[in-house]
Design a protein around this motif. Sequence first.
Motif, PDB file in Angstrom:
ATOM      1  N   PHE A   1      -6.270  -0.261   6.272  1.00  0.00           N
ATOM      2  CA  PHE A   1      -6.572  -0.183   4.847  1.00  0.00           C
ATOM      3  C   PHE A   1      -7.102  -1.524   4.343  1.00  0.00           C
ATOM      4  O   PHE A   1      -6.899  -2.577   4.954  1.00  0.00           O
TER       5      PHE A   1
ATOM      6  N   GLN B   1      -0.975   5.311   4.085  1.00  0.00           N
ATOM      7  CA  GLN B   1      -2.375   5.089   3.728  1.00  0.00           C
ATOM      8  C   GLN B   1      -3.230   6.347   3.783  1.00  0.00           C
ATOM      9  O   GLN B   1      -4.286   6.399   3.145  1.00  0.00           O
TER      10      GLN B   1
ATOM     11  N   LEU C   1      -7.193   2.198  -2.489  1.00  0.00           N
ATOM     12  CA  LEU C   1      -7.416   1.661  -1.157  1.00  0.00           C
ATOM     13  C   LEU C   1      -8.801   2.050  -0.652  1.00  0.00           C
ATOM     14  O   LEU C   1      -9.316   3.114  -0.963  1.00  0.00           O
TER      15      LEU C   1
ATOM     16  N   ALA D   1       0.861  -1.191   0.000  1.00  0.00           N
ATOM     17  CA  ALA D   1       0.000   0.000   0.000  1.00  0.00           C
ATOM     18  C   ALA D   1       0.886   1.226   0.000  1.00  0.00           C
ATOM     19  O   ALA D   1       1.510   1.546   1.000  1.00  0.00           O
TER      20      ALA D   1
ATOM     21  N   ASN E   1      -2.663   6.480  -1.819  1.00  0.00           N
ATOM     22  CA  ASN E   1      -3.727   5.564  -1.401  1.00  0.00           C
ATOM     23  C   ASN E   1      -4.806   5.353  -2.460  1.00  0.00           C
ATOM     24  O   ASN E   1      -5.908   4.918  -2.136  1.00  0.00           O
TER      25      ASN E   1
ATOM     26  N   SER F   1      -0.367   0.920   6.873  1.00  0.00           N
ATOM     27  CA  SER F   1       0.707   1.449   6.040  1.00  0.00           C
ATOM     28  C   SER F   1       1.065   2.858   6.505  1.00  0.00           C
ATOM     29  O   SER F   1       0.184   3.628   6.913  1.00  0.00           O
TER      30      SER F   1
END
Length: 372
Positions: free
Chosen positions: A191, A174, A183, A149, A180, A171
């Motif tokens: 995430f 994130q 995600l 990620a 991101n 992460s």
Amino acid sequence: MAGRSGSDRLLLQGVPRIAFYSGGARCPEDITYPACLRAALEYLGELPGCAHLPRHQAGSPIHCGYAWLMGLTGQAFSLVWEPGWSPANGDVRWLAADPAEPLRRGLEAAGHEGSVFVRSARWPNEADLRRIIIAHLDERLPLVAIGLAGPPEASLITGYDAAGDVLLGWSFFQDMAEFNVGLSFEPSGPFRQRDWYSHLEALVAIGQRIAAPAPLGEAVREALRRGLEQIRTARIAGRPAGLAAYDAWSQALLEDGPALEPDSGDLCACYDVHDNAVGNLAELRWYGSVFLSQAANASLAGDVELLRAAACMAQEHSLMWQAWAAVGGNGRDAAMVRAFAQPEVRQRLAAVIRASRDACASTADHLEAALR
């Protein structure tokens, strides 16, 4: 410690979130691999020490588990600088000719069995990796992923959904919009990454605790040998490393003028690489000094020489603050980039990097003396 387990979904509860420093009692943790190991061990109740945690063992010589892991892996003593202003200069996989070796050192430092997979010709297929990930999570063992990620940095896998079609975790990146994309997120914050196989570059599957880990003194001596090797190895997989990396870095500051001119399209990217190197080196050397101080205070190796080496590493940390001051402070804005474009500023920066190299060379001398 875990959420609902079954064939379709599981989320480990209580795995500490990893993040770039955002205040609070915990010290800054910006080096992603040892930070992920620290969080995993804390979840498993095995963190060797953290003075900020209420369950920290009174009188323990290890008061910072993050520093301890950074020292035992050898990462605290490392530096790599690939010519061409590579944004991957801080990649933990670059610290050995075999990119899996630095990741295996992390398992060793954590005192666990386990497996390391690095994307290569023998990279497992998606079904095999899915089985490995689910099996470890079902055993309540988080995993460390590289590239899952965000950029190819370490993150934690703490769960799965849809029978492994979706991986869950933490992460460092994130919450950053530029990293991101794709995600989604659990209500509790982790995430969700559906297209995980295409993003994954390496996987560290943390196994069971080793029944009889090496005595602390022996582990420290091995870390000192590894640190000495990291400093004095001039090239790793063709890249300048150790003391030679400082030379390549300072040379780039002085000689790569066209790429660093105010109207160059590469200027901002080059400044980001430089600033990442400054920040990483500051943190590596500070926690390296903490690691050596802990080892010396616990009488695990040559006390006086370790304290002298710790002082040299702390000096490098201070020098990186001078590097930040040369461009106007710690951070990234247009004024700092403009300052970086000035040849006289880069001359000052190169002098700071050379002074840092001298301090690192002294660290190596003291490590060698401690090993004797």
